[in-house]
Design an enzyme around this catalytic site. Structure first.
Site, PDB file in Angstrom:
ATOM      1  N   PRO A   1       0.820  -1.221   0.000  1.00 49.70           N
ATOM      2  CA  PRO A   1       0.000   0.000   0.000  1.00 49.70           C
ATOM      3  C   PRO A   1       0.853   1.270   0.000  1.00 49.70           C
ATOM      4  CG  PRO A   1      -0.174  -1.145   2.123  1.00 49.70           C
ATOM      5  CD  PRO A   1       0.657  -2.007   1.227  1.00 49.70           C
TER       6      PRO A   1
ATOM      7  N   GLU B   1       1.560  -7.572   8.845  1.00 51.21           N
ATOM      8  CA  GLU B   1       1.505  -6.103   8.941  1.00 51.21           C
ATOM      9  C   GLU B   1       2.562  -5.444   8.072  1.00 51.21           C
ATOM     10  OE1 GLU B   1      -1.242  -5.969  10.671  1.00 51.21           O
ATOM     11  OE2 GLU B   1      -0.788  -8.020  11.313  1.00 51.21           O
TER      12      GLU B   1
ATOM     13  N   ARG C   1      -3.787  -9.105 -20.444  1.00 50.17           N
ATOM     14  CA  ARG C   1      -4.713  -8.829 -21.549  1.00 50.17           C
ATOM     15  C   ARG C   1      -4.102  -7.901 -22.594  1.00 50.17           C
ATOM     16  NH1 ARG C   1      -7.155  -4.005 -21.306  1.00 50.17           N
ATOM     17  NH2 ARG C   1      -9.029  -4.531 -22.461  1.00 50.17           N
TER      18      ARG C   1
ATOM     19  N   ASP D   1      -7.129   3.098 -28.435  1.00 51.47           N
ATOM     20  CA  ASP D   1      -6.337   3.898 -29.365  1.00 51.47           C
ATOM     21  C   ASP D   1      -6.144   5.291 -28.784  1.00 51.47           C
ATOM     22  OD1 ASP D   1      -8.750   5.372 -31.475  1.00 51.47           O
ATOM     23  OD2 ASP D   1      -9.199   4.033 -29.815  1.00 51.47           O
TER      24      ASP D   1
END
Ligand code: 4G0
Length: 276
Positions: free
Chosen positions: A87, A114, A151, A166
């Protein structure tokens, strides 16, 4: 592309072994290797975490198992990047997905508990975060990034789908789409889409993309590259949605100014008399 994941929970990764990513792996476009770094724990109890120096709640990942797991990876195929899920990392966005999709060898390190011993950070080329929230582990974040990157590998999606994204429509939200029936329980598909008038359809879609971006994601507007044909659309949208008036300054600033006409000298007899 080879993707290696260092995790204490390799069984969590079934979502990226299904559907499109399954086909990509069968087609040899992608290989996902799961490494349980508990296998590299040195103590007889296979501890991978310990209490933090200085005190405090919770446990921290020990450096030895993760260092050993990284050192035992096979030779990198070529340009390898090691990414730490955290994070505290840079927020992962589509541009980062495009950069990572260029590489042949990616390694994701998923922390739990943690956090990790800070010396683990030196193993990583990048520290990436899904967003500003805390998860029980880095696994879900890694799976999201794996999906977003995979992908983009040529051949993973259908041939046609790769043309998406595009530069023309980059950083604008998608326009609304419809399929049959043209009238569903009284809710009609916009007339222009049934017209077959391709130039008008393109104009309508561009305007709706701009409208959605202004109304839903005004934070994206600063990245939009307005085109000459956008200015009439922006004027229309400004009238239809007074709330977008604050952005008028920006688009008016970017708008190409009409060229000032230069006074031209009188034409000579011979110029007037020549055809053309
Ligand atoms: C390292 C990533 C890892 C430190 C991982 C937690 C959210 C993300 C983890 C912590 C994660 C994210 C300091 C709580 C594991 N949670 N947003 N959890 N701390 O990408």
């Amino acid at each position: 592309m080879r993707i290696t994941v260092l995790t204490l929970f390799p069984e969590m990764f079934s979502p990226v072994q299904e559907s499109i990513l399954k086909r990509a792996q069968e087609a040899g476009l992608l290989e996902i290797c799961l490494v349980n770094f508990r296998d590299y724990a040195i103590s007889k109890h296979k501890n991978v975490d310990d209490i933090p120096y200085g005190g405090g709640a919770g446990m921290v990942l020990k450096p030895e198992p993760i260092f050993a797991a990284i050192r035992n990876l096979p030779q990198p195929c070529s340009q390898r990047k090691i990414i730490l899920m955290s994070p505290q990392g840079q927020v992962f966005q589509q541009e980062k997905a495009r950069q990572l999709a260029e590489l042949e060898d990616l390694v994701f390190i998923c922390g739990h508990y943690e956090g990790f011993d800070d010396r683990i950070r030196e193993l990583a080329d990048e520290e990436l975060s899904l967003g500003d929230y805390v998860l029980t582990g880095g696994e879900l974040a890694a799976m999201v990034m794996i999906d977003a990157v995979a992908r983009l590998i040529p051949g993973v999606l259908g041939e046609k789908a790769s043309a998406e994204e595009d530069s023309h429509n980059a950083s604008l939200l998608e326009y609304p789409q419809y399929t049959r029936p043209a009238n569903f329980e009284g809710r009609k598909v916009p007339e222009v889409l049934l017209s077959g008038h391709h130039a008008l359809i393109r104009r309508w879609r561009r305007k709706e993309s701009l409208r959605r971006t202004f109304l839903r994601r005004p934070d994206l507007i600063e990245y939009v590259n307005f085109e000459n044909e956008d200015y009439p659309l922006l004027e229309e949208l400004g009238l239809e949605h007074p709330e977008i008036a604050p952005w008028r300054n920006r688009w008016e600033y970017l708008r190409p100014k009409p060229k000032r006409r230069r006074y031209s000298r009188e034409k000579t007899e011979s110029e007037i008399n020549t055809t053309n």
